[in-house]
Scaffold this active site. Sequence first.
Site, PDB file in Angstrom:
ATOM      1  N   SER A 252       0.816  -1.209   0.000  1.00 60.91           N
ATOM      2  CA  SER A 252       0.000   0.000   0.000  1.00 60.91           C
ATOM      3  C   SER A 252       0.856   1.270   0.000  1.00 60.91           C
ATOM      4  O   SER A 252       1.708   1.403  -0.870  1.00 60.91           O
ATOM      5  CB  SER A 252      -0.940  -0.056   1.204  1.00 60.91           C
ATOM      6  OG  SER A 252      -2.101   0.668   0.922  1.00 60.91           O
ATOM      7  N   HIS A 393      -7.729  -5.536  -0.284  1.00 60.69           N
ATOM      8  CA  HIS A 393      -6.503  -4.796   0.019  1.00 60.69           C
ATOM      9  C   HIS A 393      -5.857  -5.390   1.275  1.00 60.69           C
ATOM     10  O   HIS A 393      -6.358  -5.193   2.387  1.00 60.69           O
ATOM     11  CB  HIS A 393      -6.923  -3.350   0.271  1.00 60.69           C
ATOM     12  CG  HIS A 393      -5.788  -2.385   0.396  1.00 60.69           C
ATOM     13  ND1 HIS A 393      -5.030  -2.003  -0.681  1.00 60.69           N
ATOM     14  CD2 HIS A 393      -5.302  -1.722   1.466  1.00 60.69           C
ATOM     15  CE1 HIS A 393      -4.120  -1.132  -0.274  1.00 60.69           C
ATOM     16  NE2 HIS A 393      -4.259  -0.944   1.025  1.00 60.69           N
TER      17      HIS A 393
END
Length: 413
Positions: A252, A393
Amino acid sequence: FVWSLSVYSQPKVNYDEKAIKPYVLPELLVLSNGQEVKSVEEWEHKRREEIFDLFKSEVYGRIPDLDLKPTSEEIIEQSDMALNNSAIREQISMVFSSGEREITINILVYLPKNIESPPVFVGYNFYGNQTTTTDQHVIFTDSWVRNNTDYGIVENRATEESRGKRNSRWPIQKIIDEGFGIATIYYGDVDPDKNDFSDGIHPFFYEEGMSKPKTDEWGSISAWAWGYSKVLDYLKTDRLLTDSKFIVFGHSRLGKTSLWAGALDTRFDIVISNDSGSGGAALFKRKFGETAAIINANFPHWFNANFKKYSNNEDALSIDQHMLVALVAPRPVYIASAEEDKWADPKGEYLSGYHASPVYNLYGKKGLPELEFPETNESIHNSIGYHVRTGKHDVTDYDWDQFIKFAKKHFNY
Ligand code: GCU
């Protein structure tokens, strides 16, 4: 997360592939004077330099070149019997100081026993080294940590309750059993992740009267990239890692960081970005999911001040993220996406690898030759690697299986 409210209340988030307006990517292999780049020589000596300069001045910011050395660097804890006697553990404390200022970077290292100089994954974590494992010996950070009630972090301090809370993202035993070492560091040791330039490493470099970096100078992503290089400086001297290879890894915002760090520091032998999205592997000019305007509004400190001019103005950017991937060439680079992580634009992440490929081809290496987006859960392991896996995610076992396979293949290990 605090920012999700503001993020999702933004009106114009596009998740529709068909609504993407035609865009033109800046030419990777054409010099600013219009000349075509036809050789590795021209790439390395001319175009690569131009591109670096653009990313520094317009996006992540220039890192001051004052060479700051640690004031102390010490193995403060070690064991040859870690993880049920399967691993060596080392905890290193690197201190940087200047006048009254001081930061301490704690590196947690696990190494397989009986393998000399194993290859090592190097990756930042989000909430402190103690969150990556239930190992009771892991030392807490003293740095500011983002509050998280699930982890019992309420006053921006690491807590016992947070120990092991993120271990699903860090399959340390598997990594060790596969013959790799792992080094993890809390990113806030280098620069706390908030829009505040009075803490972390930035102020060490201010000239008289400055309270924040200049418009073309480093934001937090560049600061964390600087930290990765300092950690590598140490690892290169560790007596157990004399001939080791190093893989920089990040998820990320830290995947954005691993790409930039890996581009800047060629001592990283492999670069891995997981779900890095906007400002990482995803192409800005697609304006799919998180855009320049959104990321600038929510995380202004990640980039430099100049980058703000590109909010709702991506067409004016003379770079895009395929150029960042290309800066890693000819070293292997792996881009990982998750199907449900539309915010990070999986297809845009793939396309930056695809469009970076001509630079790999200059070196006689294979990047991502197909324009077509691959099937879910089918990984590609060329010099540019890629997968989009099912799910959200996150960092999962599937991701790690691919990273390990990729490293084994390219290290011939
Ligand atoms: C937010 C942000 C992303 C970032 C992510 C993360 O979602 O918008 O750009 O990658 O946080 O770091 O988890």
